[in-house]
Design a protein around this motif. Sequence first.
Motif, PDB file in Angstrom:
ATOM      1  N   GLU A 144     -22.260  39.078 -28.835  1.00 23.27           N
ATOM      2  CA  GLU A 144     -23.185  37.691 -28.022  1.00 23.27           C
ATOM      3  C   GLU A 144     -23.659  37.010 -28.863  1.00 23.27           C
ATOM      4  O   GLU A 144     -24.037  35.583 -28.405  1.00 23.27           O
ATOM      5  CB  GLU A 144     -22.898  38.246 -26.955  1.00 23.27           C
ATOM      6  CG  GLU A 144     -21.608  38.878 -25.894  1.00 23.27           C
ATOM      7  CD  GLU A 144     -20.497  37.670 -25.873  1.00 23.27           C
ATOM      8  OE1 GLU A 144     -21.080  36.603 -25.541  1.00 23.27           O
ATOM      9  OE2 GLU A 144     -19.698  38.449 -25.928  1.00 23.27           O
ATOM     10  N   ALA A 145     -24.877  37.858 -29.614  1.00 22.97           N
ATOM     11  CA  ALA A 145     -25.882  36.597 -30.568  1.00 22.97           C
ATOM     12  C   ALA A 145     -25.173  35.463 -30.917  1.00 22.97           C
ATOM     13  O   ALA A 145     -25.753  34.583 -31.560  1.00 22.97           O
ATOM     14  CB  ALA A 145     -26.512  37.920 -30.934  1.00 22.97           C
ATOM     15  N   ILE A 146     -23.899  35.434 -31.333  1.00 19.95           N
ATOM     16  CA  ILE A 146     -23.412  34.666 -32.393  1.00 19.95           C
ATOM     17  C   ILE A 146     -23.269  33.087 -31.288  1.00 19.95           C
ATOM     18  O   ILE A 146     -22.513  31.910 -31.921  1.00 19.95           O
ATOM     19  CB  ILE A 146     -22.090  35.167 -33.237  1.00 19.95           C
ATOM     20  CG1 ILE A 146     -20.834  34.835 -32.082  1.00 19.95           C
ATOM     21  CG2 ILE A 146     -22.365  36.270 -33.618  1.00 19.95           C
ATOM     22  CD1 ILE A 146     -20.059  35.433 -32.320  1.00 19.95           C
ATOM     23  N   LYS A 147     -23.601  33.239 -30.414  1.00 24.58           N
ATOM     24  CA  LYS A 147     -22.922  32.504 -29.430  1.00 24.58           C
ATOM     25  C   LYS A 147     -24.872  31.922 -28.925  1.00 24.58           C
ATOM     26  O   LYS A 147     -24.628  30.422 -28.257  1.00 24.58           O
ATOM     27  CB  LYS A 147     -22.390  32.502 -28.362  1.00 24.58           C
ATOM     28  CG  LYS A 147     -21.229  32.782 -29.015  1.00 24.58           C
ATOM     29  CD  LYS A 147     -20.587  33.405 -27.347  1.00 24.58           C
ATOM     30  CE  LYS A 147     -18.807  34.420 -27.521  1.00 24.58           C
ATOM     31  NZ  LYS A 147     -18.222  34.733 -26.689  1.00 24.58           N
ATOM     32  N   VAL A 148     -25.689  32.631 -28.738  1.00 21.68           N
ATOM     33  CA  VAL A 148     -26.683  31.884 -29.089  1.00 21.68           C
ATOM     34  C   VAL A 148     -27.304  30.725 -29.076  1.00 21.68           C
ATOM     35  O   VAL A 148     -27.245  30.642 -30.443  1.00 21.68           O
ATOM     36  CB  VAL A 148     -27.653  32.838 -28.222  1.00 21.68           C
ATOM     37  CG1 VAL A 148     -29.254  32.359 -28.259  1.00 21.68           C
ATOM     38  CG2 VAL A 148     -27.914  34.132 -27.604  1.00 21.68           C
ATOM     39  N   GLY A 149     -28.041  29.692 -28.871  1.00 21.57           N
ATOM     40  CA  GLY A 149     -29.122  28.652 -29.506  1.00 21.57           C
ATOM     41  C   GLY A 149     -28.018  27.559 -29.823  1.00 21.57           C
ATOM     42  O   GLY A 149     -26.818  27.625 -29.725  1.00 21.57           O
ATOM     43  N   ARG A 150     -28.117  26.697 -30.992  1.00 23.98           N
ATOM     44  CA  ARG A 150     -27.634  25.728 -31.434  1.00 23.98           C
ATOM     45  C   ARG A 150     -27.419  25.846 -33.146  1.00 23.98           C
ATOM     46  O   ARG A 150     -28.215  27.172 -33.435  1.00 23.98           O
ATOM     47  CB  ARG A 150     -28.996  24.622 -32.025  1.00 23.98           C
ATOM     48  CG  ARG A 150     -29.607  24.245 -30.177  1.00 23.98           C
ATOM     49  CD  ARG A 150     -30.467  22.916 -30.993  1.00 23.98           C
ATOM     50  NE  ARG A 150     -31.185  23.830 -31.148  1.00 23.98           N
ATOM     51  CZ  ARG A 150     -32.327  23.371 -31.303  1.00 23.98           C
ATOM     52  NH1 ARG A 150     -33.017  23.498 -29.266  1.00 23.98           N
ATOM     53  NH2 ARG A 150     -33.849  23.853 -31.974  1.00 23.98           N
ATOM     54  N   PRO A 151     -26.150  25.578 -33.713  1.00 19.33           N
ATOM     55  CA  PRO A 151     -25.555  24.786 -32.719  1.00 19.33           C
ATOM     56  C   PRO A 151     -24.688  25.325 -31.462  1.00 19.33           C
ATOM     57  O   PRO A 151     -24.084  26.146 -31.563  1.00 19.33           O
ATOM     58  CB  PRO A 151     -24.531  24.021 -34.175  1.00 19.33           C
ATOM     59  CG  PRO A 151     -24.585  25.091 -34.964  1.00 19.33           C
ATOM     60  CD  PRO A 151     -25.625  26.094 -34.778  1.00 19.33           C
ATOM     61  N   THR A 152     -24.603  24.253 -30.802  1.00 20.17           N
ATOM     62  CA  THR A 152     -23.319  24.827 -29.302  1.00 20.17           C
ATOM     63  C   THR A 152     -22.608  24.319 -29.754  1.00 20.17           C
ATOM     64  O   THR A 152     -21.537  25.029 -29.146  1.00 20.17           O
ATOM     65  CB  THR A 152     -24.209  23.807 -27.933  1.00 20.17           C
ATOM     66  OG1 THR A 152     -23.638  22.286 -28.514  1.00 20.17           O
ATOM     67  CG2 THR A 152     -25.417  23.949 -28.148  1.00 20.17           C
ATOM     68  N   ASP A 153     -21.613  24.298 -30.400  1.00 18.27           N
ATOM     69  CA  ASP A 153     -20.068  23.332 -30.821  1.00 18.27           C
ATOM     70  C   ASP A 153     -19.385  24.116 -31.431  1.00 18.27           C
ATOM     71  O   ASP A 153     -18.275  24.494 -31.802  1.00 18.27           O
ATOM     72  CB  ASP A 153     -20.171  21.788 -31.192  1.00 18.27           C
ATOM     73  CG  ASP A 153     -20.508  22.069 -32.692  1.00 18.27           C
ATOM     74  OD1 ASP A 153     -21.472  22.536 -33.024  1.00 18.27           O
ATOM     75  OD2 ASP A 153     -20.753  21.465 -33.758  1.00 18.27           O
TER      76      ASP A 153
END
Length: 77
Positions: A40-49
């Motif tokens: 799930e760390a691949i989704k944390v922070g920026r970029p959000t898109d």
Amino acid sequence: MTDWSWDYNPSAEYITAGLPTGVAAEVERLATELAALGHEAIKVGRPTDREGGLREFDILAGRGFISFLAVPRHECL
């Protein structure tokens, strides 16, 4: 809990040189928390898109930021 780990790259000495001890400790605490997220760390922070790639988010009430790369195939940050 996951088996993910984290490491400084290129080295702890290079990255933390000149940082106050408290800042380095906060970065290490956050890295431990990110490793606990596992994939799930691949989704944390920026970029959000998008997922993956170099990620970053603000720390210390906006006075700094942390950048990290989550590498799922190595289960490492």
